[in-house]
Design an enzyme around this catalytic site. Structure first.
Site, PDB file in Angstrom:
ATOM      1  N   ASN A  36       0.508 -35.599   6.313  1.00 33.43           N
ATOM      2  CA  ASN A  36       1.269 -35.807   5.086  1.00 33.43           C
ATOM      3  C   ASN A  36       2.729 -35.427   5.312  1.00 33.43           C
ATOM      4  OD1 ASN A  36       0.162 -33.142   5.251  1.00 33.43           O
ATOM      5  ND2 ASN A  36       0.600 -32.772   3.100  1.00 33.43           N
ATOM      6  N   GLU A  38       6.083 -34.908   3.001  1.00 35.74           N
ATOM      7  CA  GLU A  38       6.588 -34.805   1.629  1.00 35.74           C
ATOM      8  C   GLU A  38       8.086 -35.051   1.583  1.00 35.74           C
ATOM      9  OE1 GLU A  38       5.060 -31.047   0.151  1.00 35.74           O
ATOM     10  OE2 GLU A  38       3.027 -31.893   0.045  1.00 35.74           O
ATOM     11  N   CYS A  47       0.676 -39.633   2.132  1.00 30.25           N
ATOM     12  CA  CYS A  47      -0.509 -38.875   2.548  1.00 30.25           C
ATOM     13  C   CYS A  47      -0.800 -39.108   4.031  1.00 30.25           C
ATOM     14  CB  CYS A  47      -1.739 -39.323   1.766  1.00 30.25           C
ATOM     15  SG  CYS A  47      -1.716 -38.934   0.013  1.00 30.25           S
ATOM     16  N   GLU A  49      -3.589 -39.991   5.412  1.00 28.33           N
ATOM     17  CA  GLU A  49      -4.437 -41.155   5.680  1.00 28.33           C
ATOM     18  C   GLU A  49      -3.626 -42.444   5.724  1.00 28.33           C
ATOM     19  OE1 GLU A  49      -4.784 -38.797   3.422  1.00 28.33           O
ATOM     20  OE2 GLU A  49      -6.875 -38.354   2.973  1.00 28.33           O
ATOM     21  N   CYS A  80      -7.284 -39.428  -1.442  1.00 24.00           N
ATOM     22  CA  CYS A  80      -6.857 -39.757  -2.810  1.00 24.00           C
ATOM     23  C   CYS A  80      -7.128 -41.241  -3.084  1.00 24.00           C
ATOM     24  CB  CYS A  80      -5.384 -39.423  -3.002  1.00 24.00           C
ATOM     25  SG  CYS A  80      -4.255 -40.657  -2.329  1.00 24.00           S
ATOM     26  N   CYS A  83      -5.039 -43.813  -1.097  1.00 24.18           N
ATOM     27  CA  CYS A  83      -5.447 -43.953   0.299  1.00 24.18           C
ATOM     28  C   CYS A  83      -6.776 -44.687   0.417  1.00 24.18           C
ATOM     29  CB  CYS A  83      -5.521 -42.578   0.963  1.00 24.18           C
ATOM     30  SG  CYS A  83      -3.891 -41.845   1.201  1.00 24.18           S
TER      31      CYS A  83
END
Ligand code: THU
Length: 125
Positions: A36, A38, A47, A49, A80, A83
């Protein structure tokens, strides 16, 4: 799973402070990792994935055998919704393995995590 844990170590997550890593196994065994990343503009975060699958597709890969997800949190996390949708585009039945810092490996699949997914075939006439 080992690659996913190593990828999690590379997470850039100064805001949430959660580290997530993903390792996506292509049909030929090549493994594409992601973490991930940010951003100060929080909504621009990516993310682990999606980072992994975008790297794989950008490398010319579209067929996948499994994804491993790792986090530094004690318990395993599942991908999530965003993803799940992005992974399902290429592998709607993808096996999913996930593990926290001190948990067992949990196993699921995209078929289970995103039932009745909206897929490319739904755009056919
Ligand atoms: N995150 C992932 O990398 N993968 C998931 O499946 C869930 C959430 C990251 C994004 C963000 O950096 C942090 O976890 C908190 O949402």
């Amino acid at each position: 799973m080992r690659v996913a844990h190593a990828a999690a170590e590379l997470a850039y997550s100064p805001y949430s402070r959660i580290k997530v890593g993903a390792a996506l196994v292509a049909h030929d065994g090549t493994v594409y990792s992601g973490c991930n990343v940010e951003n100060a503009s929080y909504g621009l975060t990516i993310c682990a994935e999606r980072n992994a699958i975008f790297r794989a597709v950008a490398a010319g890969e579209r067929r996948f055998k499994a994804v491993a997800i790792a986090t530094d949190r004690p318990g395993a996390l599942f991908p999530c919704g965003a993803c799940r949708q992005v992974l399902a585009e290429f592998a709607p039945e993808l096996p999913v393995f996930t593990q926290g810092r001190s948990s067992e490996i949990a196993r699921s699949s995209l078929a289970e995590l995103l039932p009745k997914a909206f897929l490319p075939k739904d755009l056919e006439s």
